[in-house]
Design a protein around this motif. Sequence first.
Motif, mmCIF file in Angstrom:
data_model
loop_
_atom_site.group_PDB
_atom_site.id
_atom_site.type_symbol
_atom_site.label_atom_id
_atom_site.label_comp_id
_atom_site.label_asym_id
_atom_site.label_seq_id
_atom_site.Cartn_x
_atom_site.Cartn_y
_atom_site.Cartn_z
ATOM 1 N N UNK A 29 0.834 -1.199 0.000
ATOM 2 C CA UNK A 29 0.000 0.000 0.000
ATOM 3 C C UNK A 29 0.871 1.251 0.000
ATOM 4 N N UNK A 30 0.366 2.365 -0.508
ATOM 5 C CA UNK A 30 1.150 3.603 -0.487
ATOM 6 C C UNK A 30 1.351 4.107 0.939
ATOM 7 N N UNK A 31 2.487 4.725 1.169
ATOM 8 C CA UNK A 31 2.796 5.259 2.504
ATOM 9 C C UNK A 31 1.785 6.329 2.879
ATOM 10 N N UNK A 32 1.334 6.353 4.128
ATOM 11 C CA UNK A 32 0.323 7.335 4.534
ATOM 12 C C UNK A 32 0.889 8.711 4.852
ATOM 13 N N UNK A 33 2.235 8.795 5.070
ATOM 14 C CA UNK A 33 2.808 10.054 5.528
ATOM 15 C C UNK A 33 3.914 10.543 4.598
ATOM 16 N N UNK A 34 3.881 11.837 4.312
ATOM 17 C CA UNK A 34 5.022 12.497 3.675
ATOM 18 C C UNK A 34 5.597 13.459 4.699
ATOM 19 N N UNK A 35 6.850 13.226 5.099
ATOM 20 C CA UNK A 35 7.477 13.967 6.188
ATOM 21 C C UNK A 35 8.360 15.075 5.623
ATOM 22 N N UNK A 36 8.146 16.286 6.098
ATOM 23 C CA UNK A 36 8.950 17.432 5.692
ATOM 24 C C UNK A 36 9.444 18.153 6.947
ATOM 25 N N UNK A 37 10.721 18.471 6.974
ATOM 26 C CA UNK A 37 11.286 19.248 8.072
ATOM 27 C C UNK A 37 11.153 20.723 7.737
#
Length: 324
Positions: free
Chosen positions: A36-44
Amino acid sequence: MLQIGILLIRHYKLLSLAAITDVLDTVNKIYYKNGEPAPFRITLVHTPETEHLAAAFPDYASQHTDAAGAFNLVLVPSFTTDDIRQSIIENRAYLPWMQQQYKNGAEIASFCTGAFLLGASGLLDGKIATTHVDACREFSVSFPAVNLLSDKTVTHDSGIYTSGGATSTFHLLLHLLEVHCGIEIAIKTAKIFAVDMGRDKQSYFSTFQPARNHHDDLVASAQQRIETSYQDVGTIEEMIRDIPSSRRNIVRRFKQVTGITPIEYLQFTRIEAAKKLLEQTGQQMAEVIFNSGYNDPKAFRKVFRKTVGMTPSEYREKFNAARS
């Protein structure tokens, strides 16, 4: 995909930031393994003053606060410094950015003492919140418009989340996972990180740390009297017998300096003494009660439970060194 922005604040606590990214990365991997596609896109997210901090995290995208784009969830890690007020000043560039993100629909979550930066934004005014149990008194003084629930591990109010100290970070992260990914993922993640999902109180982790950084000799004298005679004194009159001031004046100045009344100070001192006896000795409960300054077992247990959040027996079971 949920767009998550993590603030690269000055004086961030590495443990806090590492816990946040580790949990989110772990959940992304769970989804990957399931095809499944990742649920989170993390940006600093950084300011011009903190842009250099992003170099320590090459695996994550970074973004300036001036850049366009809105986040679904903004996370504020804990501070590593005791000078929280100075840290807020050094990170004040984040305040209007957080306000705008919340206005645009983002949820915001702070971890441990990160609540101070969130409090400075004004977004917590009129809402419930928590922070590290030993920072609660300073928080209440700094942000009186916030309804601080010092015993809570996690709070949620109108799209704003806060957590208590240290490992409470994981409890808030699990709560956010339950909200955004469902209870099954939250439980799976709790098992991976060996976190007990049932804990919702943090008051028993508190340590009474009376204010010392003041220059009121009269109050200092009263503090010294209480701390050396807590087993014997019982009334304000006994505590201030030899102090050259009126009862009313001492009580007023004492509360102004320490944030609590002399009687409350005596109570906290006694309960702290009882906690140490329960942690470090095998004394019978009757001895603990007597040696911490109480004569009435029923009154002791009532005050202990109200202050600590559990019974004396439960506290001993959890923290006595001889049992570990």
